[in-house]
Enzyme design. Structure first.
Site, PDB file in Angstrom:
ATOM      1  CG  HIS A 358      -0.641   0.069   7.313  1.00  0.00           C
ATOM      2  ND1 HIS A 358      -0.428  -1.073   6.904  1.00  0.00           N
ATOM      3  CD2 HIS A 358      -1.858  -0.151   8.309  1.00  0.00           C
ATOM      4  CE1 HIS A 358      -1.029  -1.990   7.911  1.00  0.00           C
ATOM      5  NE2 HIS A 358      -1.647  -1.375   8.766  1.00  0.00           N
ATOM      6  CD  GLU A 361       1.672  -0.412   4.465  1.00  0.00           C
ATOM      7  OE1 GLU A 361       0.901  -0.927   3.774  1.00  0.00           O
ATOM      8  OE2 GLU A 361       2.358  -0.516   5.736  1.00  0.00           O
ATOM      9  CD  GLU A 589       2.768  -6.204   2.562  1.00  0.00           C
ATOM     10  OE1 GLU A 589       3.104  -5.437   2.448  1.00  0.00           O
ATOM     11  OE2 GLU A 589       2.077  -6.400   3.556  1.00  0.00           O
TER      12      GLU A 589
END
Length: 633
Positions: A358, A361, A589
């Protein structure tokens, strides 16, 4: 020369101000079509004569004298300068002020101070206060830029701070805890799938003791400045103060908001710490790593240059190669690091880190660029841990799987890119939903009793529909699949942002249409061990005092979760990697903030450095044992 003059005149700020970051596209990329709400900026006062001088399309003409030197002669010429029309003032986000109170914006909207850290959580909940709140879930602790709401309407984790409906003078307050030079504010509306609430204008006040307050003033009129805010819930809007103010406290006072809605906002405050000559306040702690690395954000050109520099500095252990191109033609560069670069050695495991799937990110991208610098430097120093790692494994680092999306996000800037802009590739495809769904045919075969005698449960082939020329498969996805098939990877991690947790396969729920459901693989114990290795050595995840990023407290479960039990992701790279190539891959994450400011990169590197190294050490002849999985070696 005339072309240069016209270009400068065309882009010179007349009334509105650009909110995009100064970083330009490296290869002249055009960003994908996105819908951005206009920012309602009051126009400066003009005389009737000036207004009538505009032409039919709203462009005013001004005469500019230009001095041209040619063969020792000075020639005076007149040339028309085109001034862009004033930006429209929308009905929803209008700022109702008298001419005397019209805001005097700085000539150039470029933040000179970093964020205090509402989004990154450096600002704690007890530093936030408000005049009132509709509920605990809409309290001041939720007034953080890009914070995301929970799934239930009106739950404890709603998507903004919202004042009570009867609060006639609402305010949201931030205590910086030490003298700070406040320079700007960024705001959003409420994140919600049920309601539409956003502030359309606000004032700003400052204080040193939270009792005596003064406001931000217009430079010309001396009246309180009224700042234009939002015209939709998600687009971040930046306002720089006409004059920066030094204080400890700052208050945002909503003046108008969407008709029929509530006074709700999310915010980030821009401010620089100021030294206290009287010693009344504690010094601002200096956080982060002492490593001498390149701690800044890199666009495509800068990334390519840095990878080349590392390769030139450590030619014996590095190799830079491309696995394909993005939709816009940007190469997907990989840094290989090993004692025999370019050569697969029998018995030496192949491992990879992938970042930037992404594009917005951005932290994973920078961490991999820092990791390749660190491994090169420490190998040259003779560090035993790094030397063993590079001689026992072959490491592949793909810092930007979606370079087109990153260029879009980079142009907007770390604080203004929002939650989603740049997430998709240039075709509008979410790459983490773009891999072949191998889960469904496997589970159907299991239900029919065909596994493993007729249908294997590993190295599943690509479905026929996926290989058709008209299949909706991004070039970035195809490149990564060919890369997976060419190199026998055994371990991988996919670096994302926006949360603090490690998720592992399966990412797709087995029950059709289920939003979340525990869906383990046969290798559940191995995946839990690998996830725990990263989460257990990540400093931020192990901080017992950290607050949840958004709505779920993953620390209650050791900061790991089965992906499908979090939210279903059909066509994920994790599931595909496991089922198609038998490579064990998890998603990390890395941070609550998807695109942290450059002043956060040192601390983020320190949070993740040991975890990045330890995870890679889980393969190889001297890899530590997995106590939860006796069959794993």
């Amino acid at each position: 020369m005339w072309g240069l003059l016209l270009a400068l005149a065309t882009f010179a700020p007349a009334v509105g101000v650009s909110l995009e970051a100064s970083g330009a596209s490296v290869l002249g990329l055009t960003s994908p079509a996105t819908t951005e709400a206009p920012v309602s900026t009051p126009a400066p006062r003009s005389s009737q004569a000036e207004l009538s001088a505009g032409n039919k399309n709203g462009t005013s003409e001004q005469h500019v004298r230009i001095r041209v030197i040619k063969k020792k002669k000075i020639i005076m010429k007149k040339r028309k300068k085109l001034t862009p029309p004033r930006p429209p003032v929308t009905a929803r986000a209008s700022v109702t002020t008298s001419p005397a109170r019209t805001l005097d914006l700085p000539e150039k909207q470029e933040p000179d101070c970093p964020p205090l850290g509402l989004e990154s959580l450096r600002v704690s909940d007890n530093q936030l206060d408000a005049s009132s709140s509709q509920s605990f879930g809409l309290g001041p602790h939720r007034g953080r830029l890009n914070i995301q709401s929970g799934l239930e309407d009106g739950d404890l984790f709603d998507g903004a701070w919202c004042a009570e409906q009867q609060d006639a003078k609402p305010w949201l307050q931030v205590d910086a805890r030490h003298p700070t030079r406040f320079s700007g504010i960024i705001t959003q509306g409420r994140n919600s799938i049920w309601r539409y609430d956003w502030v359309t204008s606000y004032k700003v006040q400052f204080s040193n003791d939270s009792l005596t307050w003064w406001g931000s003033k217009n430079r010309s009129s001396g009246m309180d400045a009224v700042f234009p805010a939002n015209s939709d819930p998600e687009t971040p809007v930046l306002n720089l103060l006409p004059e920066p103010q030094v204080a400890r406290f700052i208050r945002l006072l909503p003046q108008t908001w969407l008709e029929g809605g509530a006074s709700c906002l999310r915010a980030e405050i821009l401010g620089c710490p100021v030294s206290d000559p009287n010693g009344l306040f504690p010094e601002v702690p200096v956080l982060g790593s002492s490593d001498t690395l390149d701690f800044r954000h890199h666009d495509y050109k800068a990334m390519r240059k840095l990878m080349k520099q590392v390769n030139e500095q450590c030619p014996n252990i590095t190799r830079v190669y491309s696995i394909g191109k993005s939709h816009q033609g940007l190469k997907l560069y990989v840094m290989e690091m090993s004692d025999q670069p370019g050569e697969h050695e029998l018995g030496e495991p192949e491992v990879r880190y992938v970042a930037g799937m992404h594009g917005n990110e951005a932290l994973g991208r920078e961490l991999l660029l820092l990791l390749m610098q660190f491994l090169c430097r420490e190998f040259l120093r003779g560090d035993l841990r790094v030397t063993r790692l590079l001689t026992e494994t072959r490491i592949h680092l793909l810092p930007s799987m979606n370079p087109d999306g990153y260029e879009t996000a980079f142009r907007r800037g770390s604080e203004l890119v929002g939650w989603a802009e740049g997430r998709w590739n240039h075709q509008g495809i979410d790459l983490n939903h773009n891999f072949a769904d191998l889960n469904t045919p496997l589970w159907e075969a299991e239900d029919d009793g065909l596994v493993p005698d007729t249908v294997p449960n590993h190295h599943l082939p690509l479905p026929t529909y996926y290989t058709l020329p008209n299949a909706t498969v991004a070039p970035e996805t195809r490149a990564v699949i060919k890369w997976m098939e060419r190199i026998p990877f055994v371990l991988s991690a996919n670096l994302h942002g926006g949360e603090l947790v490690v998720s592992y396969p399966f990412d797709m729920t087995r029950t059709p249409w289920a939003a979340r459901e525990l869906t383990p693989t046969p290798d559940e114990a191995v995946f839990r061990w690998l996830s725990t290795v990263y989460a257990g050595t990540n400093w931020a995840m192990q901080d017992p005092d950290r607050r949840p990023c958004h709505s779920q407290d993953f620390s209650l479960y050791g900061n790991i979760i089965n992906g499908a039990d979090w939210h279903t992701v059909p066509g994920s790279m994790n599931d595909f990697s496991y089922l198609h190539t038998n490579c064990f891959e998890v998603t990390v994450e890395l941070s609550c903030d998807k695109f942290p400011h450059e002043n956060e990169l040192r601390q983020e590197w320190e949070n993740n450095k040991d975890a990045l190294l330890t995870y890679l050490e889980q393969v190889g002849p001297e890899s530590p044992p997995c106590p939860a999985c006796p069959s794993h070696s």
